[in-house]
Design an enzyme around this catalytic site. Structure first.
Site, PDB file in Angstrom:
ATOM      1  CE  LYS A   1      39.513  40.844  36.428  1.00 47.18           C
ATOM      2  NZ  LYS A   1      39.526  41.932  36.671  1.00 47.18           N
TER       3      LYS A   1
ATOM      4  CB  CYS B   1      37.991  42.201  40.326  1.00 50.28           C
ATOM      5  SG  CYS B   1      37.911  43.948  40.321  1.00 50.28           S
TER       6      CYS B   1
ATOM      7  CD  GLU C   1      41.539  41.943  41.132  1.00 49.32           C
ATOM      8  OE1 GLU C   1      42.048  41.353  39.969  1.00 49.32           O
ATOM      9  OE2 GLU C   1      40.853  42.378  41.172  1.00 49.32           O
TER      10      GLU C   1
END
Length: 346
Positions: A171, A213, A96
């Site tokens: 995300k 993440c 990321e």
């Protein structure tokens, strides 16, 4: 700094190639094959299938320290991608914020680019040049709604070895937290959440499920990808130091064990600015939860071999997915949509 295997007792068979790497400049070291299979005292292990008849391939997890200097970040990442390709990796996974990590939301918004911008163009050419698939986790994307919202997406791109964009996952779970030591992050203050979970993408190393993440903390997402056919789960990350030290490895190994998937987690490491630092410790874990390869701190990479024959054996001998009682506690949501905005991107 050299990158080492996990310090815990660990046993891997000859089909698992683990590479120890160090920052540039250095000569890439040879693969280190560790013989043996069976059980480690106090820790079970399933004997692996013969690599000669098992599909899969070598994967690399890249670890870097991104800053607001996009050119520096590119030089750092591209050198490690080339090194991984030279060592035989078929797929290379970047963390990321591989493009940059800003020191404020305002800087992140100013530096963000669309998918047709310079940064993605460079990586498309790099994938083709190196003949590898690239997982670009956490690209700061100015989407189609940039002009109306003034906000960006945290976008995980997957490129094939011809340089085509085959998937773009945005995300779903945005990281808003106040942590010990006065660390406060509010991703939702400048980032739009994604709206769909993509089905796993067929690649030379298996079917890859895309996440980013903080998504790691939501096991339902991983189970949905597993139910849709994922063989590898990837969590490119920039974990903070306190959350990483407490939760990073245990969460990754848990996702590998409960989903019976390989997990590839490329991570940011070190200090990005005066106000932000990341934990590092990129790793690859197998479907039994064994850490096959792991970085420590600082830029570098680690490599491990994906053995899909072994994965199928684990699932066959311990068929937990078929034992799930969705009739009692509900199932996971099915994935929907396709690779990018309704059609595959090129």
């Amino acid at each position: 700094m050299s990158l080492t295997l996990s310090p815990r007792p660990m046993l891997v068979s000859p089909d698992v190639a683990v590479s120890l790497s160090c920052p540039s400049p250095c000569v890439p070291q040879a693969h280190v094959d560790v013989p043996g299979c069976g059980s480690v005292p106090g820790r079970g292990s399933v004997p692996r299938a013969d690599a000669a008849v098992s599909p899969g391939g070598l994967v690399a997890a890249v670890q870097v320290t991104s800053t607001g200097d996009k050119e520096h970040n590119w030089q750092q990442c591209s050198a490690l991608v080339r090194r991984a390709a030279a060592q035989g990796a078929r797929a290379v996974f970047l963390p990321e914020g591989f493009d940059f990590i800003g020191d404020s939301p305002q800087q992140s918004l100013a530096l963000a680019e669309p998918l047709h911008g310079d940064i993605v163009g460079r990586y498309r050419r790099l994938a083709k040049e190196c003949d590898v698939w690239l997982s670009l986790g956490g690209f700061h994307e100015r989407g189609d709604d940039w002009e109306s919202t003034g906000r960006i997406y945290n976008c995980h791109l997957l490129l094939d070895n011809s340089g085509s964009v085959v998937a773009a996952y945005r995300k779903l779970h945005l990281f808003d937290a106040e942590l010990p030591g006065g660390i406060r992050l509010s991703e939702s203050s400048f980032t739009n959440p994604g709206r769909e979970l993509l089905p796993p993408i067929p690649t030379p190393v298996g079917k890859v499920g895309l996440a980013v993440c903080y998504d790691l903390r939501f096991p339902e997402l991983a189970q949905a990808l597993r139910g849709a056919g994922a063989q590898l789960l990837t969590f490119p990350s920039a974990f903070t130091v306190p959350t990483g030290a407490a939760h990073w490895e245990v969460l990754l190994r848990a996702r590998a064990i409960e989903c019976q998937c390989y997990v590839v987690a490329a991570a940011q490491s070190g200090r990005h600015s005066a106000s932000r630092a990341s934990f590092g410790h990129s790793l690859v874990a197998d479907p039994w939860g064994t850490v096959l390869a792991q970085c420590q701190e600082g830029p570098g990479l680690c490599l491990a071999r994906v053995d899909l024959g072994y994965l199928e054996r684990v699932r066959r001998e311990l068929p937990v997915h078929g034992h799930r009682r969705g009739d009692i506690y509900g199932g996971t949501a099915a994935t929907r949509g396709d690779s990018y905005g309704g059609t595959a991107a090129t």
